[in-house]
Motif scaffolding. Structure first.
Motif, PDB file in Angstrom:
ATOM      1  N   GLU A   1       0.002  -9.534   0.820  1.00  0.00           N
ATOM      2  CA  GLU A   1       0.099  -7.998   0.832  1.00  0.00           C
ATOM      3  C   GLU A   1      -0.679  -7.552  -0.173  1.00  0.00           C
ATOM      4  O   GLU A   1      -1.379  -6.363  -0.331  1.00  0.00           O
ATOM      5  N   PHE A   2      -0.276  -8.287  -1.448  1.00  0.00           N
ATOM      6  CA  PHE A   2      -1.133  -7.790  -2.597  1.00  0.00           C
ATOM      7  C   PHE A   2      -2.838  -8.004  -2.380  1.00  0.00           C
ATOM      8  O   PHE A   2      -3.538  -7.051  -2.917  1.00  0.00           O
ATOM      9  N   GLY A   3      -3.008  -8.965  -1.759  1.00  0.00           N
ATOM     10  CA  GLY A   3      -4.380  -9.395  -1.580  1.00  0.00           C
ATOM     11  C   GLY A   3      -5.140  -8.330  -0.548  1.00  0.00           C
ATOM     12  O   GLY A   3      -6.142  -7.600  -0.843  1.00  0.00           O
ATOM     13  N   ALA A   4      -4.198  -7.980   0.256  1.00  0.00           N
ATOM     14  CA  ALA A   4      -4.599  -6.904   1.456  1.00  0.00           C
ATOM     15  C   ALA A   4      -4.991  -5.578   0.890  1.00  0.00           C
ATOM     16  O   ALA A   4      -5.640  -4.794   1.050  1.00  0.00           O
ATOM     17  N   PHE A   5      -3.978  -5.280  -0.313  1.00  0.00           N
ATOM     18  CA  PHE A   5      -4.177  -4.073  -0.979  1.00  0.00           C
ATOM     19  C   PHE A   5      -5.506  -3.895  -1.638  1.00  0.00           C
ATOM     20  O   PHE A   5      -6.266  -2.669  -1.406  1.00  0.00           O
ATOM     21  N   TYR A   6      -6.098  -4.983  -2.439  1.00  0.00           N
ATOM     22  CA  TYR A   6      -7.272  -4.872  -2.746  1.00  0.00           C
ATOM     23  C   TYR A   6      -8.338  -5.114  -1.940  1.00  0.00           C
ATOM     24  O   TYR A   6      -9.475  -4.246  -1.927  1.00  0.00           O
ATOM     25  N   ALA A   7      -8.240  -5.692  -0.719  1.00  0.00           N
ATOM     26  CA  ALA A   7      -9.301  -6.064   0.286  1.00  0.00           C
ATOM     27  C   ALA A   7      -9.455  -4.637   0.957  1.00  0.00           C
ATOM     28  O   ALA A   7     -10.553  -4.368   1.518  1.00  0.00           O
ATOM     29  N   SER A   8      -8.642  -3.742   0.910  1.00  0.00           N
ATOM     30  CA  SER A   8      -8.649  -2.611   1.606  1.00  0.00           C
ATOM     31  C   SER A   8      -8.722  -1.345   0.754  1.00  0.00           C
ATOM     32  O   SER A   8      -8.700  -0.159   1.196  1.00  0.00           O
ATOM     33  N   ARG A   9      -8.766  -1.621  -0.594  1.00  0.00           N
ATOM     34  CA  ARG A   9      -8.882  -0.394  -1.515  1.00  0.00           C
ATOM     35  C   ARG A   9     -10.014   0.527  -1.269  1.00  0.00           C
ATOM     36  O   ARG A   9      -9.929   1.769  -1.365  1.00  0.00           O
ATOM     37  N   ALA A  10     -11.082  -0.106  -0.704  1.00  0.00           N
ATOM     38  CA  ALA A  10     -12.329   1.016  -0.499  1.00  0.00           C
ATOM     39  C   ALA A  10     -12.114   2.038   0.535  1.00  0.00           C
ATOM     40  O   ALA A  10     -12.030   3.116   0.536  1.00  0.00           O
ATOM     41  N   TYR A  11     -11.043   1.482   1.778  1.00  0.00           N
ATOM     42  CA  TYR A  11     -10.694   2.367   2.648  1.00  0.00           C
ATOM     43  C   TYR A  11      -9.641   3.122   2.423  1.00  0.00           C
ATOM     44  O   TYR A  11      -9.453   4.433   2.528  1.00  0.00           O
ATOM     45  N   LEU A  12      -8.530   2.516   1.275  1.00  0.00           N
ATOM     46  CA  LEU A  12      -7.610   3.568   0.847  1.00  0.00           C
ATOM     47  C   LEU A  12      -8.044   4.584  -0.035  1.00  0.00           C
ATOM     48  O   LEU A  12      -7.270   5.585  -0.035  1.00  0.00           O
ATOM     49  N   SER A  13      -9.058   4.361  -0.491  1.00  0.00           N
ATOM     50  CA  SER A  13      -9.684   5.575  -1.266  1.00  0.00           C
ATOM     51  C   SER A  13      -9.882   7.021  -0.294  1.00  0.00           C
ATOM     52  O   SER A  13     -10.566   7.839  -0.926  1.00  0.00           O
ATOM     53  N   THR A  14     -10.247   6.761   1.009  1.00  0.00           N
ATOM     54  CA  THR A  14     -10.576   7.533   1.904  1.00  0.00           C
ATOM     55  C   THR A  14      -9.349   8.469   2.477  1.00  0.00           C
ATOM     56  O   THR A  14      -9.470   9.429   3.344  1.00  0.00           O
ATOM     57  N   LEU A  15      -8.100   7.996   1.904  1.00  0.00           N
ATOM     58  CA  LEU A  15      -6.912   8.634   2.400  1.00  0.00           C
ATOM     59  C   LEU A  15      -6.827  10.252   1.853  1.00  0.00           C
ATOM     60  O   LEU A  15      -7.606  10.467   1.142  1.00  0.00           O
ATOM     61  N   PRO A  16      -5.917  10.787   2.791  1.00  0.00           N
ATOM     62  CA  PRO A  16      -6.102  12.320   2.207  1.00  0.00           C
ATOM     63  C   PRO A  16      -5.973  12.522   0.791  1.00  0.00           C
ATOM     64  O   PRO A  16      -5.146  11.972   0.030  1.00  0.00           O
ATOM     65  N   LYS A  17      -6.608  13.533   0.327  1.00  0.00           N
ATOM     66  CA  LYS A  17      -6.631  13.650  -1.273  1.00  0.00           C
ATOM     67  C   LYS A  17      -5.468  14.609  -1.726  1.00  0.00           C
ATOM     68  O   LYS A  17      -4.898  15.434  -0.798  1.00  0.00           O
ATOM     69  N   GLY A  18      -4.881  14.652  -2.829  1.00  0.00           N
ATOM     70  CA  GLY A  18      -3.966  15.248  -3.111  1.00  0.00           C
ATOM     71  C   GLY A  18      -4.087  16.684  -3.857  1.00  0.00           C
ATOM     72  O   GLY A  18      -5.352  16.882  -4.207  1.00  0.00           O
ATOM     73  N   ASP A  19      -3.321  17.324  -4.216  1.00  0.00           N
ATOM     74  CA  ASP A  19      -3.540  18.761  -4.844  1.00  0.00           C
ATOM     75  C   ASP A  19      -3.167  18.764  -6.484  1.00  0.00           C
ATOM     76  O   ASP A  19      -3.304  19.909  -6.957  1.00  0.00           O
ATOM     77  N   GLY A  20      -3.243  17.552  -6.856  1.00  0.00           N
ATOM     78  CA  GLY A  20      -2.894  17.557  -8.397  1.00  0.00           C
ATOM     79  C   GLY A  20      -1.721  17.590  -8.793  1.00  0.00           C
ATOM     80  O   GLY A  20      -1.332  17.308  -9.926  1.00  0.00           O
ATOM     81  N   HIS A  21      -0.384  17.528  -7.988  1.00  0.00           N
ATOM     82  CA  HIS A  21       0.721  17.774  -8.460  1.00  0.00           C
ATOM     83  C   HIS A  21       1.113  16.463  -9.080  1.00  0.00           C
ATOM     84  O   HIS A  21       0.779  15.354  -8.770  1.00  0.00           O
ATOM     85  N   SER A  22       2.320  16.467  -9.732  1.00  0.00           N
ATOM     86  CA  SER A  22       2.857  15.123 -10.435  1.00  0.00           C
ATOM     87  C   SER A  22       3.711  14.520  -9.690  1.00  0.00           C
ATOM     88  O   SER A  22       4.395  14.862  -8.790  1.00  0.00           O
ATOM     89  N   VAL A  23       3.497  12.951  -9.734  1.00  0.00           N
ATOM     90  CA  VAL A  23       4.291  12.054  -9.021  1.00  0.00           C
ATOM     91  C   VAL A  23       4.775  11.006  -9.835  1.00  0.00           C
ATOM     92  O   VAL A  23       4.037  10.573 -10.702  1.00  0.00           O
ATOM     93  N   MET A  24       6.271  11.003  -9.804  1.00  0.00           N
ATOM     94  CA  MET A  24       6.802  10.046 -10.639  1.00  0.00           C
ATOM     95  C   MET A  24       7.297   8.968  -9.839  1.00  0.00           C
ATOM     96  O   MET A  24       7.906   8.900  -8.792  1.00  0.00           O
ATOM     97  N   VAL A  25       6.938   7.376 -10.317  1.00  0.00           N
ATOM     98  CA  VAL A  25       7.100   6.276  -9.389  1.00  0.00           C
ATOM     99  C   VAL A  25       7.887   5.575 -10.261  1.00  0.00           C
ATOM    100  O   VAL A  25       7.917   5.144 -11.465  1.00  0.00           O
ATOM    101  N   LEU A  26       9.194   5.204  -9.696  1.00  0.00           N
ATOM    102  CA  LEU A  26      10.393   4.254 -10.279  1.00  0.00           C
ATOM    103  C   LEU A  26      10.295   3.083  -9.651  1.00  0.00           C
ATOM    104  O   LEU A  26      10.367   2.629  -8.540  1.00  0.00           O
ATOM    105  N   PRO A  27      10.153   1.985 -10.507  1.00  0.00           N
ATOM    106  CA  PRO A  27      10.310   0.439 -10.189  1.00  0.00           C
ATOM    107  C   PRO A  27      11.629   0.120  -9.586  1.00  0.00           C
ATOM    108  O   PRO A  27      12.573   0.805  -9.756  1.00  0.00           O
ATOM    109  N   GLY A  28      11.458  -1.120  -8.939  1.00  0.00           N
ATOM    110  CA  GLY A  28      12.752  -1.741  -8.426  1.00  0.00           C
ATOM    111  C   GLY A  28      13.550  -2.452  -9.590  1.00  0.00           C
ATOM    112  O   GLY A  28      13.478  -2.243 -10.532  1.00  0.00           O
ATOM    113  N   PHE A  29      14.721  -2.944  -8.994  1.00  0.00           N
ATOM    114  CA  PHE A  29      15.704  -3.708  -9.992  1.00  0.00           C
ATOM    115  C   PHE A  29      14.690  -4.810 -10.482  1.00  0.00           C
ATOM    116  O   PHE A  29      14.191  -5.697  -9.884  1.00  0.00           O
TER     117      PHE A  29
END
Length: 292
Positions: free
Chosen positions: A50-78
């Motif tokens: 899945e990690f490999g698939a993320f980078y293999a599809s990175r160009a496509y993922l960059s075409t996903l809907p764009k954001g409005d600039g609001h802040s997003v906080m990401v919390l890691p797992g245990f």
């Protein structure tokens, strides 16, 4: 004058788990909480693909809907740190979000100090931007995100949890013994009533992303019951993924981008385009997923 419909009067959202109130308790099957099959836990190494698939599809993922600039906080797992969420945050920044990790190092101890620190970070991000922020939490990070949204609902736009054990019964995860080794049977927050009722959604739009092949948290422990909402919409989205791959899985990234791109106050349930629907197997409109 006719009264306005309440949240409970509305039709169920696609992907929601619906309880038939007409049934008696004896008619509703009771599932004993259990951890995932050991085979699934041993197969979590598939996350590397899945990690490999993320980078293999990175160009496509960059075409996903764009954001409005609001802040997003990401919390890691245990037991994880910000490095585990770096690929996701990098993508979010490229889509136009003000993405942040947390300021709390490795996610090991859930105590008063950690919660206070996270509340302070939310307050700071809110004050700096003057806008509500979105929270995304992976596994235990999702549990924390939901509970923080209960403490600061006026500052939170939406919450997404990825493979999170949103239940008070730790039997749904095979990491319970390790968690209790570091935190004890009752972490500090359980006093004064906090961190109880984990299955009750916060009073903001909430999305739970789960996978039936999760090797760490049983998928049943990640199901949000809409009857345990707090007046705001909830939804469950199923993907094909491993637990350790949820933070980089391309289908999860598609889901995150879709949810975050919604205008504030205009939340609608997730609906994948026709060509992407194969990535998102449907949830049954009952207690369970087809095939069980």
């Amino acid at each position: 004058m006719a009264s306005l419909p309440t949240f409970r009067d509305l039709p169920p959202l696609p992907g929601s788990i619906v309880v038939d109130d007409a049934k008696s308790p004896s008619d509703v099957p009771v599932q004993t909480p259990r951890a995932p099959n050991p085979f699934l836990a041993l197969s979590e190494g598939r996350a590397v693909f899945e990690f490999g698939a993320f980078y293999a599809s990175r160009a496509y993922l960059s075409t996903l809907p764009k954001g409005d600039g609001h802040s997003v906080m990401v919390l890691p797992g245990f037991m994880a740190t910000n490095s585990s969420t770096a690929p996701m945050r990098g993508l979010l920044k490229s889509l136009g979000y003000d993405a942040h990790g947390w300021d709390s190092g490795r996610n090991v101890r859930v105590n008063e100090e950690l919660v206070k620190k996270l509340e302070d970070q939310i307050d700071r991000l809110f004050e700096e931007s003057g806008r509500k922020i979105s929270l995304i939490g992976w596994s235990l990070g999702g549990v924390l995100a939901r509970e923080l949204a209960k403490l600061r609902p006026e500052k939170i736009r939406l919450v997404m949890s990825l493979g999170s054990p949103i239940t008070d019964d730790r039997a749904h995860t095979n990491a319970s013994r390790l968690f209790e080794f570091f935190n004890g049977d009752e972490p500090e927050e359980i006093r004064d009533g906090q961190f109880r009722g984990l299955d009750i959604a916060p009073p903001v739009p909430t999305t739970s992303v789960m996978t039936k092949t999760d090797g760490v948290v049983h998928w049943r422990g990640s199901v949000q019951d809409p009857d345990k909402a707090s007046g705001a919409p909830t939804e469950n989205i199923r993907v094909f993924a491993s637990h350790l791959g949820l933070g980089v899985n391309p289908s999860v990234m598609i889901t995150i981008a879709d949810r975050l791109a919604q205008p504030e106050g205009e939340w609608a349930p997730f609906k994948a385009p026709t060509y992407q629907r194969w990535m998102f197997p449907k949830l049954d409109e009952s207690w369970g997923i087809p095939g069980l």
